[in-house]
Design an enzyme around this catalytic site. Structure first.
Site, PDB file in Angstrom:
ATOM      1  N   GLN A 198      61.791 -26.354  -6.234  1.00  0.00           N
ATOM      2  CA  GLN A 198      61.876 -26.117  -7.680  1.00  0.00           C
ATOM      3  C   GLN A 198      62.480 -27.348  -8.352  1.00  0.00           C
ATOM      4  O   GLN A 198      63.673 -27.629  -8.206  1.00  0.00           O
ATOM      5  CB  GLN A 198      62.694 -24.866  -7.953  1.00  0.00           C
ATOM      6  CG  GLN A 198      62.176 -23.625  -7.211  1.00  0.00           C
ATOM      7  CD  GLN A 198      60.825 -23.154  -7.702  1.00  0.00           C
ATOM      8  OE1 GLN A 198      60.711 -22.539  -8.757  1.00  0.00           O
ATOM      9  NE2 GLN A 198      59.766 -23.435  -6.937  1.00  0.00           N
ATOM     10  N   ARG A 218      65.878 -21.643 -11.885  1.00  0.00           N
ATOM     11  CA  ARG A 218      65.436 -22.915 -12.425  1.00  0.00           C
ATOM     12  C   ARG A 218      63.914 -22.982 -12.406  1.00  0.00           C
ATOM     13  O   ARG A 218      63.244 -22.251 -11.656  1.00  0.00           O
ATOM     14  CB  ARG A 218      66.046 -24.082 -11.666  1.00  0.00           C
ATOM     15  CG  ARG A 218      65.604 -24.240 -10.249  1.00  0.00           C
ATOM     16  CD  ARG A 218      66.438 -25.260  -9.471  1.00  0.00           C
ATOM     17  NE  ARG A 218      66.741 -26.459 -10.217  1.00  0.00           N
ATOM     18  CZ  ARG A 218      67.954 -26.770 -10.678  1.00  0.00           C
ATOM     19  NH1 ARG A 218      68.983 -25.973 -10.448  1.00  0.00           N
ATOM     20  NH2 ARG A 218      68.156 -27.890 -11.343  1.00  0.00           N
ATOM     21  N   ALA A 239      63.162 -15.063 -14.051  1.00  0.00           N
ATOM     22  CA  ALA A 239      62.510 -15.888 -13.045  1.00  0.00           C
ATOM     23  C   ALA A 239      62.205 -17.287 -13.574  1.00  0.00           C
ATOM     24  O   ALA A 239      62.416 -17.602 -14.748  1.00  0.00           O
ATOM     25  CB  ALA A 239      61.240 -15.210 -12.564  1.00  0.00           C
ATOM     26  N   HIS A 240      61.664 -18.121 -12.690  1.00  0.00           N
ATOM     27  CA  HIS A 240      61.436 -19.531 -13.026  1.00  0.00           C
ATOM     28  C   HIS A 240      60.414 -19.696 -14.151  1.00  0.00           C
ATOM     29  O   HIS A 240      59.427 -18.983 -14.245  1.00  0.00           O
ATOM     30  CB  HIS A 240      61.035 -20.353 -11.798  1.00  0.00           C
ATOM     31  CG  HIS A 240      59.816 -19.865 -11.059  1.00  0.00           C
ATOM     32  ND1 HIS A 240      59.416 -20.430  -9.879  1.00  0.00           N
ATOM     33  CD2 HIS A 240      58.928 -18.895 -11.318  1.00  0.00           C
ATOM     34  CE1 HIS A 240      58.329 -19.824  -9.450  1.00  0.00           C
ATOM     35  NE2 HIS A 240      58.011 -18.887 -10.312  1.00  0.00           N
ATOM     36  N   ASN A 241      60.723 -20.643 -15.019  1.00  0.00           N
ATOM     37  CA  ASN A 241      59.869 -21.046 -16.139  1.00  0.00           C
ATOM     38  C   ASN A 241      59.714 -19.978 -17.220  1.00  0.00           C
ATOM     39  O   ASN A 241      58.850 -20.099 -18.089  1.00  0.00           O
ATOM     40  CB  ASN A 241      58.487 -21.494 -15.646  1.00  0.00           C
ATOM     41  CG  ASN A 241      58.575 -22.702 -14.752  1.00  0.00           C
ATOM     42  OD1 ASN A 241      58.374 -22.600 -13.552  1.00  0.00           O
ATOM     43  ND2 ASN A 241      58.930 -23.850 -15.317  1.00  0.00           N
TER      44      ASN A 241
END
Length: 336
Positions: A198, A218, A239-241
């Site tokens: 990530q 991240r 969660a990511h993004n």
């Protein structure tokens, strides 16, 4: 201990009017039912008017149109609940981390600590960490390399910020929160799952509050972003993004999967699940335990799931739910 302030002082701080003894000393807040002499109470919901006659509070915050119903000291506000919320700041007796840096704290190379920074025992700062004026780092908190934390923000005991996280001004990160752990990114291969490292970060705006035990992952490539004024309850998974718009509020145990964008001024109730790669419009309100499987492009209130019912009844309804498509097909043929 909470400070003691007079009714007149509190009214001046709120820019509000009062009636009664301006010198009445007040040292705390309480509900109409439980307040003791020396405490200030409030009435925001008319259903509690029945307690005005029996309350022991020394003063009550109320709307001007209710003033005639209470003979005691009163602080008059168009929005009593907002006035109460603002006054909690004046009576907050949360212990502060002592000024300066505790001898047991570990400060990495190249850190920049502004005036008024407070760092508690056993806290750890990695390399090149920047703390703006008035930042508070609680006992045992861990701040990774390259993090930037804005003025007046508070990182509570045992919260964790991974590397290169950016936190705005006046934010609160509660204990056990983890900001910047790896997102759940794995590529399937013939030999199993291949980890996708990530490479993004987490960027948090001003006046954001993140509850205990909440995790914000991240980004995989771009950053996970939380805009100004967002409020996130305990045990929430971001969660990511994911991108969350200004002034959105998210209640406990909600989960938002990767690359979903949530608009401004939304409310997401407890236990809501939102799948990945969706877009949620501004001013969307999702009720408790709903599962969101498609984008919501219009403001409004949305719900899913079925209400609780006795198990036997629920089982019958579940069977009928599975038969809905067949029944709809039969009805369509009858219409034809």
């Amino acid at each position: 201990m909470s400070p003691t302030l007079t009714l007149a002082e509190l009214a001046a701080w709120l820019d509000a009017d009062f009636e009664g003894d301006g010198n009445c000393p007040l040292s705390g807040l309480g509900t109409l039912q439980s307040a003791l002499p020396g405490q200030l109470s409030f009435i925001a919901n008319p259903v509690y008017r029945k307690y005005l006659a029996s309350t022991r509070a020394s003063a009550v915050i109320m709307r001007p149109d209710l003033a005639a119903e209470y003979p005691g000291n009163k602080l008059l506000a168009a929005n009593p609940y907002e006035a109460y919320a603002r006054l909690t700041e004046r009576f907050d007796d949360r212990p502060l981390v002592p000024a300066g840096c505790h001898p047991s704290a570990v400060i990495g190379e190249g850190c920049q600590l502004a005036e008024g920074v407070r760092i508690g025992p056993n806290a750890t700062l990695g390399r090149q960490v920047v703390l703006a004026e008035g930042v508070e780092i609680g006992a045992g908190a861990c701040i990774g390399d390259g993090c930037h934390i804005g003025a007046g923000s508070r990182i509570s005991a045992r919260a964790v910020l991974y590397h290169d996280i950016r936190i705005g001004d006046r934010c609160v990160i509660h204990s056990g929160a983890v900001i910047g752990a790896d997102g759940f990114g794995f590529a399937p291969t013939a030999d199993g799952w291949l980890k996708i490292h990530q490479l993004g970060s987490v960027v948090i705006g001003n006046d954001v509050e993140i509850g205990a035990g909440t995790t914000v992952d991240r980004g995989a490539l771009d950053d996970t972003r939380i805009a100004d004024g967002v409020k996130i309850d305990n045990q929430v998974q971001i969660a990511h993004n994911v991108c969350i718009g200004r002034n959105t509020a998210i209640a406990g145990q909600a989960g938002i999967a990767g690359s979903t964008t949530v608009g401004e001024n939304c409310t997401i109730a407890g236990g809501v699940g939102i799948v990945g790669h969706l877009t949620i419009a501004d001013r969307v309100h999702i009720t408790a335990m709903s599962l969101v499987t498609h984008s919501l492009h219009e403001p409004g209130s949305y719900s899913s799931g079925t209400p609780l019912a006795p198990t036997r009844e629920w089982r019958r309804n579940a069977v009928r739910f599975k038969q809905l498509n067949e029944l709809a097909t039969r009805l369509k043929k009858l219409d034809e």
